[in-house]
Design an enzyme around this catalytic site. Structure first.
Site, short mmCIF file in Angstrom:
data_model
loop_
_atom_site.label_atom_id
_atom_site.label_comp_id
_atom_site.label_asym_id
_atom_site.label_seq_id
_atom_site.Cartn_x
_atom_site.Cartn_y
_atom_site.Cartn_z
N GLU A 136 -6.65 16.00 -10.37
CA GLU A 136 -7.30 16.28 -11.65
C GLU A 136 -8.82 16.30 -11.53
OE1 GLU A 136 -5.43 14.13 -14.79
OE2 GLU A 136 -6.45 15.28 -16.34
N HIS A 179 -2.28 12.80 -28.92
CA HIS A 179 -2.57 11.40 -28.59
C HIS A 179 -3.17 10.67 -29.80
CE1 HIS A 179 -2.68 12.32 -24.02
NE2 HIS A 179 -1.51 11.82 -24.36
N HIS A 216 -2.31 17.80 -26.64
CA HIS A 216 -2.36 16.35 -26.42
C HIS A 216 -3.62 15.70 -26.98
CE1 HIS A 216 1.07 17.19 -23.93
NE2 HIS A 216 1.22 15.94 -23.60
N HIS A 221 6.19 10.66 -28.59
CA HIS A 221 5.22 11.50 -27.88
C HIS A 221 5.44 13.01 -28.11
CE1 HIS A 221 2.34 12.67 -24.86
NE2 HIS A 221 3.26 13.43 -24.30
N LYS A 246 4.61 23.20 -13.66
CA LYS A 246 3.80 21.99 -13.47
C LYS A 246 3.38 21.87 -12.01
CE LYS A 246 2.82 17.27 -14.44
NZ LYS A 246 3.12 16.02 -15.12
N ASN A 294 -2.96 19.44 -20.91
CA ASN A 294 -3.27 18.61 -22.08
C ASN A 294 -3.25 19.39 -23.39
OD1 ASN A 294 -3.50 16.11 -20.89
ND2 ASN A 294 -5.60 16.51 -20.24
N ARG A 320 0.82 -1.23 0.00
CA ARG A 320 0.00 0.00 0.00
C ARG A 320 0.84 1.26 0.00
NH1 ARG A 320 -2.49 -3.30 3.39
NH2 ARG A 320 -4.36 -4.29 2.59
N LYS A 380 1.59 11.27 -10.89
CA LYS A 380 0.86 10.26 -11.67
C LYS A 380 1.82 9.13 -12.01
CE LYS A 380 -2.67 12.80 -14.24
NZ LYS A 380 -3.17 13.02 -15.61
N ARG A 436 -5.77 21.12 -14.04
CA ARG A 436 -4.74 20.22 -14.52
C ARG A 436 -4.93 19.89 -16.01
NH1 ARG A 436 -1.66 15.73 -10.78
NH2 ARG A 436 -0.32 14.98 -12.40
N GLU A 450 7.39 19.73 -24.53
CA GLU A 450 6.63 19.98 -23.29
C GLU A 450 7.06 21.31 -22.66
OE1 GLU A 450 4.16 17.97 -22.53
OE2 GLU A 450 4.65 16.03 -23.45
N1 LIG Z 1 3.42 10.32 -15.20
C1 LIG Z 1 3.25 11.38 -15.95
O1 LIG Z 1 2.73 12.41 -15.51
C2 LIG Z 1 3.73 11.34 -17.35
C3 LIG Z 1 3.79 12.51 -18.11
C4 LIG Z 1 4.30 12.44 -19.40
C5 LIG Z 1 4.74 11.24 -19.91
N2 LIG Z 1 4.67 10.11 -19.15
C6 LIG Z 1 5.14 8.82 -19.67
O2 LIG Z 1 6.54 8.92 -19.88
C7 LIG Z 1 6.92 7.97 -20.88
C8 LIG Z 1 7.86 8.62 -21.86
O3 LIG Z 1 9.00 9.06 -21.17
P1 LIG Z 1 10.38 9.23 -21.93
O4 LIG Z 1 10.19 10.06 -23.14
O5 LIG Z 1 11.38 9.63 -20.94
O6 LIG Z 1 10.62 7.76 -22.49
P2 LIG Z 1 11.62 6.59 -22.05
O7 LIG Z 1 11.62 6.39 -20.60
O8 LIG Z 1 11.27 5.45 -22.91
O9 LIG Z 1 13.04 7.18 -22.48
C9 LIG Z 1 13.30 7.38 -23.85
C10 LIG Z 1 14.55 6.66 -24.26
O10 LIG Z 1 15.68 7.40 -23.81
C11 LIG Z 1 16.54 6.56 -23.07
N3 LIG Z 1 17.17 7.41 -22.06
C12 LIG Z 1 16.58 8.07 -21.04
N4 LIG Z 1 17.45 8.84 -20.41
C13 LIG Z 1 18.64 8.68 -21.03
C14 LIG Z 1 19.94 9.21 -20.84
N5 LIG Z 1 20.18 10.13 -19.88
N6 LIG Z 1 20.93 8.78 -21.64
C15 LIG Z 1 20.68 7.90 -22.63
N7 LIG Z 1 19.48 7.36 -22.88
C16 LIG Z 1 18.47 7.76 -22.08
C17 LIG Z 1 15.65 5.47 -22.52
O11 LIG Z 1 16.39 4.33 -22.22
C18 LIG Z 1 14.71 5.26 -23.69
O12 LIG Z 1 15.30 4.44 -24.64
C19 LIG Z 1 5.63 7.47 -21.52
O13 LIG Z 1 5.36 6.17 -21.07
C20 LIG Z 1 4.57 8.43 -20.99
O14 LIG Z 1 3.30 7.82 -20.86
C21 LIG Z 1 4.19 10.15 -17.90
ZN LIG Z 2 3.02 15.02 -22.95
#
Ligand SMILES: NC(=O)c1ccc[n+]([C@@H]2O[C@H](COP(=O)([O-])OP(=O)(O)OC[C@H]3O[C@@H](n4cnc5c(N)ncnc54)[C@H](O)[C@@H]3O)[C@@H](O)[C@H]2O)c1
Ligand SMILES: [Zn+2]
Length: 377
Positions: A253, A269, A265, A283, A243, A262, A137, A159, A258, A201
């Site tokens: 949200e 999306h 987005h 993305h 943020k 979007n 939990r 999130k 919040r 972003e």
């Molecule tokens: N929780 C939230 O509020 C929220 C908001 C936006 C996005 N997200 C989520 O985040 C994810 C996307 O995140 P992302 O773009 O970081 O993708 P990711 O985590 O897949 O990273 C992108 C790529 O970069 C590589 N990488 C990351 N840092 C690195 C570094 N310093 N050096 C070399 N390689 C590196 C990773 O291994 C991966 O191959 C999605 O799943 C999305 O849904 C969540």
């Molecule tokens: Zn986004």
């Protein structure tokens, strides 16, 4: 929204004020050895964290060296840790990976004082955060985001979640971290395309909340693209402040505020869904195209003039991002928008700019107008 955004003051320490769940985001450059003391300080602010002597560091193969160096810094303050190294990529944000990590915690005899440390991009952060939210939990969570997108977006706000095969982010929770550690040095190994995606972003925050910040981005574009550490700290800190400002006022949200996050987005999306995840657009690229298309909708509604739209389009382009996807047909995009889980009762809701730094949530946009704008790309 924009009228009060000045309350979010600039600094390299961003405080996220959420009552008992408050925490600090520390933004540094080349300071991995100081992570341990930051972790200790952050953990000591809660009952579960105070007793923490052990952790599970979750990372992916691409950033393993960063995770190892942070684990070393934890050891120096008396927090011993195990390392879970996952495959990079969105597929890792799955129930199967969560199961692997839950099993790992059982093996380690984790208790409520075992900290989860997420070292990676948004995939690692969302997954490790989800495991932290669900195991016993809720375990304490530290985030060390390594991609620009994770530093300015996914690590802030609480999130966490994973995907089901057909639906992104559908299993999740709100689980605030005890602290977020951002070192801009981590970005040096990030592939340029991923860096540009994070910038989408960053631009978004300027458009929705902060016109002076948008102007700053226009002026500092060369320094930002050259990855000047002071500028990186500045844009990361400002993005986190903005943020945090939104999250503090609408943590779960429920108030609509919040939803401002979007912007870009709704169409973004849809582009991801139609072009396929891991397809032509990732993305940030889809959101960039989405922001331009949604700004065009605002322009057609008479909310903003063409000059504002051109500035947004120009800045995104200079940041290495696509601003149109003419090859995508409007019908499948519209269909994907109607399916989006954020829509109520069949209407497609948009967050659109009234001017730079100010957006409004609206459901006045008709399918015909969306079609018109998408077909004109
Ligand atoms: N929780 C939230 O509020 C929220 C908001 C936006 C996005 N997200 C989520 O985040 C994810 C996307 O995140 P992302 O773009 O970081 O993708 P990711 O985590 O897949 O990273 C992108 C790529 O970069 C590589 N990488 C990351 N840092 C690195 C570094 N310093 N050096 C070399 N390689 C590196 C990773 O291994 C991966 O191959 C999605 O799943 C999305 O849904 C969540
Ligand atoms: Zn986004």
């Amino acid at each position: 929204v924009s009228d009060t955004a000045e309350n979010a003051r600039p600094s390299d320490n961003v405080h996220v004020a959420l009552g008992e769940r408050s925490y600090t985001i520390r933004i540094v450059s080349r300071a991995a050895s100081q992570f341990g003391s930051f972790a200790r300080l952050s953990l000591d602010r809660s009952w579960a964290g105070r007793g923490c002597k052990r952790g599970l560091v979750v990372t992916d193969r691409n950033v393993r060296p960063i995770a190892e160096s942070l684990a070393g810094s934890l050891a120096a303050v008396g927090i011993s840790s195990d390392l879970a190294v996952l495959e990079p990529g969105e597929e890792t944000k799955s129930l199967r990976s969560a199961q692997v990590l839950w099993d790992r915690l059982v093996d380690l005899r984790a208790d409520r004082h075992t900290v989860i440390v997420a070292v990676g991009g948004g995939v690692v952060g969302d997954l490790a955060g989800f495991v932290a939210a669900t195991y016993a939990r809720g375990l304490p969570l530290l985030m060390a985001p390594t991609s620009l997108l994770a530093q300015v977006d996914s690590s802030v706000g609480g999130k966490v979640g994973i995907n089901l095969p057909e639906v992104k982010n559908i299993l999740g929770a709100f689980h605030q971290p005890s602290g977020v550690w951002i070192d801009t040095e981590m970005l040096e190994t990030l592939p340029p395309r991923q860096f540009h995606c994070g910038l989408a972003e960053v631009v978004k925050y300027g458009v929705i909340l902060d016109e002076p910040f948008f102007e700053e981005l226009e002026r500092a574009e060369p320094e930002i693209l050259a990855m000047d550490p002071a500028w990186l700290r500045r844009i990361v800190a400002r993005s986190c402040e903005l943020k945090a400002f939104v999250v503090e006022r609408d943590e779960l949200e429920t108030s609509g505020l919040r939803a401002a996050l979007n912007f870009g987005h709704t169409i973004g999306h849809a582009i991801e869904a139609v072009a396929g995840y891991g397809g032509a657009y990732n993305h940030g690229e889809a959101v960039s195209i989405g922001m331009v298309a949604e700004t065009r909708i605002a322009e057609r509604l008479g909310w903003i003039d063409a000059g504002v739209r051109r500035r947004i389009e120009l800045l995104l382009g200079r940041f290495g991002l696509p601003t149109a996807a003419p090859e995508l047909e409007s019908e499948p995009l519209l269909e994907a928008m109607t399916r989006d889980k954020k829509n109520r009762a069949g209407t497609i809701r948009f967050v659109l700019p009234r001017r730079l730094g100010h957006v409004e949530l609206t459901d006045v946009v008709t399918p015909d107008l969306i079609r018109l704008v998408l077909d004109a790309q």
